[in-house]
Design a protein around this motif. Structure first.
Motif, PDB file in Angstrom:
ATOM      1  N   SER A   1      35.834  85.448 -64.543  1.00 31.49           N
ATOM      2  CA  SER A   1      36.879  86.121 -65.318  1.00 31.49           C
ATOM      3  C   SER A   1      37.175  85.434 -66.643  1.00 31.49           C
ATOM      4  O   SER A   1      37.678  86.069 -67.575  1.00 31.49           O
ATOM      5  CB  SER A   1      38.169  86.215 -64.499  1.00 31.49           C
ATOM      6  OG  SER A   1      38.644  84.923 -64.165  1.00 31.49           O
ATOM      7  N   CYS A   2      36.902  84.135 -66.759  1.00 30.92           N
ATOM      8  CA  CYS A   2      37.211  83.431 -68.009  1.00 30.92           C
ATOM      9  C   CYS A   2      35.949  83.053 -68.797  1.00 30.92           C
ATOM     10  O   CYS A   2      36.050  82.434 -69.856  1.00 30.92           O
ATOM     11  CB  CYS A   2      38.060  82.189 -67.751  1.00 30.92           C
ATOM     12  SG  CYS A   2      37.275  80.938 -66.732  1.00 30.92           S
TER      13      CYS A   2
ATOM     14  N   GLU B   1      42.801  81.240 -78.865  1.00 34.88           N
ATOM     15  CA  GLU B   1      41.545  80.491 -78.865  1.00 34.88           C
ATOM     16  C   GLU B   1      41.691  79.147 -78.156  1.00 34.88           C
ATOM     17  O   GLU B   1      40.807  78.739 -77.388  1.00 34.88           O
ATOM     18  CB  GLU B   1      41.070  80.263 -80.305  1.00 34.88           C
ATOM     19  CG  GLU B   1      40.613  81.522 -81.012  1.00 34.88           C
ATOM     20  CD  GLU B   1      41.768  82.356 -81.558  1.00 34.88           C
ATOM     21  OE1 GLU B   1      42.925  81.891 -81.477  1.00 34.88           O
ATOM     22  OE2 GLU B   1      41.512  83.466 -82.052  1.00 34.88           O
ATOM     23  N   THR B   2      42.799  78.431 -78.405  1.00 30.90           N
ATOM     24  CA  THR B   2      42.957  77.125 -77.764  1.00 30.90           C
ATOM     25  C   THR B   2      43.274  77.266 -76.280  1.00 30.90           C
ATOM     26  O   THR B   2      42.830  76.446 -75.467  1.00 30.90           O
ATOM     27  CB  THR B   2      44.061  76.313 -78.464  1.00 30.90           C
ATOM     28  OG1 THR B   2      45.306  77.036 -78.410  1.00 30.90           O
ATOM     29  CG2 THR B   2      43.701  76.040 -79.903  1.00 30.90           C
ATOM     30  N   ARG B   3      44.019  78.307 -75.905  1.00 27.89           N
ATOM     31  CA  ARG B   3      44.285  78.544 -74.483  1.00 27.89           C
ATOM     32  C   ARG B   3      42.991  78.823 -73.735  1.00 27.89           C
ATOM     33  O   ARG B   3      42.767  78.313 -72.633  1.00 27.89           O
ATOM     34  CB  ARG B   3      45.257  79.713 -74.302  1.00 27.89           C
ATOM     35  CG  ARG B   3      46.714  79.363 -74.520  1.00 27.89           C
ATOM     36  CD  ARG B   3      47.634  80.374 -73.824  1.00 27.89           C
ATOM     37  NE  ARG B   3      47.360  81.740 -74.276  1.00 27.89           N
ATOM     38  CZ  ARG B   3      48.014  82.354 -75.260  1.00 27.89           C
ATOM     39  NH1 ARG B   3      48.980  81.713 -75.902  1.00 27.89           N
ATOM     40  NH2 ARG B   3      47.725  83.588 -75.604  1.00 27.89           N
ATOM     41  N   LEU B   4      42.130  79.654 -74.342  1.00 29.13           N
ATOM     42  CA  LEU B   4      40.875  79.989 -73.691  1.00 29.13           C
ATOM     43  C   LEU B   4      39.971  78.769 -73.589  1.00 29.13           C
ATOM     44  O   LEU B   4      39.292  78.566 -72.568  1.00 29.13           O
ATOM     45  CB  LEU B   4      40.169  81.106 -74.466  1.00 29.13           C
ATOM     46  CG  LEU B   4      38.826  81.572 -73.913  1.00 29.13           C
ATOM     47  CD1 LEU B   4      38.972  82.080 -72.477  1.00 29.13           C
ATOM     48  CD2 LEU B   4      38.221  82.651 -74.811  1.00 29.13           C
ATOM     49  N   ALA B   5      39.948  77.942 -74.622  1.00 28.58           N
ATOM     50  CA  ALA B   5      39.117  76.740 -74.586  1.00 28.58           C
ATOM     51  C   ALA B   5      39.543  75.814 -73.451  1.00 28.58           C
ATOM     52  O   ALA B   5      38.705  75.281 -72.715  1.00 28.58           O
ATOM     53  CB  ALA B   5      39.194  76.012 -75.927  1.00 28.58           C
ATOM     54  N   LEU B   6      40.839  75.623 -73.292  1.00 29.63           N
ATOM     55  CA  LEU B   6      41.324  74.766 -72.214  1.00 29.63           C
ATOM     56  C   LEU B   6      41.010  75.382 -70.854  1.00 29.63           C
ATOM     57  O   LEU B   6      40.624  74.679 -69.909  1.00 29.63           O
ATOM     58  CB  LEU B   6      42.834  74.556 -72.361  1.00 29.63           C
ATOM     59  CG  LEU B   6      43.406  73.269 -71.748  1.00 29.63           C
ATOM     60  CD1 LEU B   6      42.912  72.055 -72.515  1.00 29.63           C
ATOM     61  CD2 LEU B   6      44.922  73.306 -71.741  1.00 29.63           C
ATOM     62  N   LEU B   7      41.162  76.699 -70.744  1.00 29.19           N
ATOM     63  CA  LEU B   7      40.860  77.386 -69.491  1.00 29.19           C
ATOM     64  C   LEU B   7      39.389  77.234 -69.124  1.00 29.19           C
ATOM     65  O   LEU B   7      39.045  77.016 -67.954  1.00 29.19           O
ATOM     66  CB  LEU B   7      41.234  78.860 -69.613  1.00 29.19           C
ATOM     67  CG  LEU B   7      40.911  79.761 -68.409  1.00 29.19           C
ATOM     68  CD1 LEU B   7      41.639  79.291 -67.164  1.00 29.19           C
ATOM     69  CD2 LEU B   7      41.252  81.213 -68.722  1.00 29.19           C
ATOM     70  N   ARG B   8      38.512  77.337 -70.112  1.00 26.05           N
ATOM     71  CA  ARG B   8      37.084  77.215 -69.822  1.00 26.05           C
ATOM     72  C   ARG B   8      36.718  75.786 -69.400  1.00 26.05           C
ATOM     73  O   ARG B   8      35.885  75.601 -68.512  1.00 26.05           O
ATOM     74  CB  ARG B   8      36.270  77.647 -71.045  1.00 26.05           C
ATOM     75  CG  ARG B   8      36.318  79.150 -71.241  1.00 26.05           C
ATOM     76  CD  ARG B   8      35.475  79.612 -72.404  1.00 26.05           C
ATOM     77  NE  ARG B   8      35.426  81.073 -72.422  1.00 26.05           N
ATOM     78  CZ  ARG B   8      34.868  81.787 -73.382  1.00 26.05           C
ATOM     79  NH1 ARG B   8      34.310  81.182 -74.405  1.00 26.05           N
ATOM     80  NH2 ARG B   8      34.857  83.109 -73.317  1.00 26.05           N
ATOM     81  N   GLU B   9      37.330  74.806 -70.025  1.00 25.81           N
ATOM     82  CA  GLU B   9      37.053  73.437 -69.580  1.00 25.81           C
ATOM     83  C   GLU B   9      37.559  73.226 -68.159  1.00 25.81           C
ATOM     84  O   GLU B   9      36.905  72.564 -67.339  1.00 25.81           O
ATOM     85  CB  GLU B   9      37.679  72.424 -70.532  1.00 25.81           C
ATOM     86  CG  GLU B   9      37.303  70.990 -70.191  1.00 25.81           C
ATOM     87  CD  GLU B   9      37.518  70.031 -71.327  1.00 25.81           C
ATOM     88  OE1 GLU B   9      37.010  68.898 -71.229  1.00 25.81           O
ATOM     89  OE2 GLU B   9      38.185  70.394 -72.323  1.00 25.81           O
TER      90      GLU B   9
ATOM     91  N   ALA C   1      37.730  75.575 -65.931  1.00 27.86           N
ATOM     92  CA  ALA C   1      36.815  76.326 -65.075  1.00 27.86           C
ATOM     93  C   ALA C   1      35.570  75.504 -64.760  1.00 27.86           C
ATOM     94  O   ALA C   1      35.084  75.496 -63.616  1.00 27.86           O
ATOM     95  CB  ALA C   1      36.431  77.635 -65.753  1.00 27.86           C
ATOM     96  N   ALA C   2      35.035  74.796 -65.761  1.00 29.01           N
ATOM     97  CA  ALA C   2      33.867  73.950 -65.511  1.00 29.01           C
ATOM     98  C   ALA C   2      34.207  72.849 -64.510  1.00 29.01           C
ATOM     99  O   ALA C   2      33.415  72.547 -63.605  1.00 29.01           O
ATOM    100  CB  ALA C   2      33.371  73.345 -66.823  1.00 29.01           C
ATOM    101  N   GLY C   3      35.396  72.250 -64.659  1.00 36.25           N
ATOM    102  CA  GLY C   3      35.808  71.232 -63.706  1.00 36.25           C
ATOM    103  C   GLY C   3      35.998  71.788 -62.309  1.00 36.25           C
ATOM    104  O   GLY C   3      35.655  71.135 -61.307  1.00 36.25           O
TER     105      GLY C   3
END
Length: 394
Positions: A153-154, A61-69, A71-73
């Motif tokens: 993908s993310c 969950e924390t890996r995905l959250a960081l990946l999504r942030e 991705a937005a950047g």
């Protein structure tokens, strides 16, 4: 590598975001900001200040959250069709998936909007409108075909967990505390709450980039180039392809929280919660009407779809109020009175969406068959009328 105030500058030097001169000249200041993640603010005189985030526990969950942030950047930097996102999101400088670190530029002069939103004469509707218009532009731009292809993908398009909590609580919260269990029991024992949340989950829409975690803590204002104030939106860990009205419903719930907690807005200097009504509901209604008009004017012109959009806003606001109840009861043995009231309000928005929009948020019904009365001055009576929830929660 576990980042600390001691080794952070060496890490930044290794990745090219600081220099040996900064170390030699001692021209650096590091402030650790304790929140959900390990956050640091690094101030360097030779370059813009940095905000460094590292997840404290590495789980999916924390890996995905960081990946999504991240991705937005990345979208803000690389996707030319998202100029509003590029203007409001902090500039991404580094995403390190190996050490689970993000580095952003600090927005100069930024202040949490909670510090300036509420004043004796009411809620700053100009700021609320500016935030809503910003969300509208992000949603309109990101709804264009192909605009999110780089990060598809993310961004899996999952519905927010709260709409599934009645059916999957034990899977979503395997270590529920006492207050959370009470809330889950209340949802499962109320046909209005359980059916409405489940219906939103089944009919979840995936049409635009949504921030996913709208709250006043995630909105900052900074001096603009024209001398005015520029809106910025931070903390994109829950961003996803989803229903853009989820963000607007988050804003409506955050406005209702001002009334519900008597002026508590969030942030580091939040006032102690007061009884509902310490801030007049008229303040909330004025700001909510301003927000809806500003948003709808940017996201789409009001037309044939406006009635359905307004009804869906009511249902999503109900879901956001349920989410608020969980947030107000975190790590507690029993739910708080404010959380119980949030659940009652949620039932109002689910069972009487037009009335709740009118009485709580001041939004006039758009269907011609409905009378356009003045906003109610007795929202507490509306909340208390939801007997199934109120009986379970008190």
């Amino acid at each position: 590598m576990f980042l600390t105030a001691t080794n952070l500058l060496a890490y930044l030097t290794d990745v090219g975001l600081a220099s040996g001169a900064d170390i030699v000249d001692h021209d650096v200041s590091i402030i650790e900001i304790g929140r959900r993640n390990r956050n640091f603010r690094v101030m360097l005189s030779s370059r813009p200040s940095l905000f460094v985030k590292q997840v404290p526990v590495v789980v999916p969950e924390t890996r995905l959250a960081l990946l999504r942030e991240a991705a937005a950047g990345q979208l803000a930097i690389e996707e030319a069709g998202l100029p509003t996102l590029a203007a409001v999101i902090p500039r991404l400088l580094r995403y390190d998936p190996h050490h689970h670190v993000l580095v952003h530029e600090v927005i100069p002069g930024a202040r949490c909007i909670a510090e300036v939103l509420l004043h004796p004469a009411g809620i700053a509707c100009d700021l609320v409108g500016a935030v809503a218009a910003t969300l509208g532009r992000i949603h309109r731009e990101s709804a264009r075909a192909g605009s999110l292809a780089r990060v598809a993908s993310c961004l899996g398009g999952e519905a927010p967990w709260v709409v599934e909590i009645g059916e999957k609580a034990e899977r979503i919260m395997p270590t529920m505390d006492g207050a959370s269990r009470e809330l889950v029991t209340a949802i499962r024992s109320s046909p209005v709450l359980s059916a409405s949340l489940a219906s939103l989950g089944r009919d979840w829409r995936r049409t635009a980039l949504m921030h996913g975690d709208f709250k006043w803590d995630n909105i900052v204002v900074a001096p603009g180039s024209d001398g005015g104030r520029q809106i910025h939106i931070v903390d994109w860990e829950l961003c996803n392809v989803g229903d853009p009205l989820w963000d607007v419903a988050g804003m409506m719930a955050a406005l209702l929280q001002i009334w519900l907690l008597g002026g508590a807005l969030g942030g580091d200097s939040r006032p102690a919660p007061q009884p509902p009504g310490a801030v007049p509901i008229a303040f909330v209604q004025c700001a909510a009407v301003c927000a809806w008009h500003a948003y709808s004017g940017e996201a789409w012109p009001l037309g044939d779809g406006a009635v359905l959009a307004q009804r869906r806003l009511a249902l999503l606001t109900g879901a956001r109020l349920v989410l608020m109840a969980f947030e107000l009861s975190q790590r507690l043995d029993r739910i708080t009175p404010a959380a119980a009231t949030a659940m009652s309000l949620a039932a109002c928005f689910f069972s009487q969406p037009e009335r709740a929009l009118h009485d709580m948020l001041g939004l006039q019904p758009l269907a011609p068959s409905h009378a356009r009365n003045t906003p109610s001055d007795r929202p507490w009576r509306l909340a208390a009328a939801q007997l199934p929830v109120q009986e379970n929660m008190t």
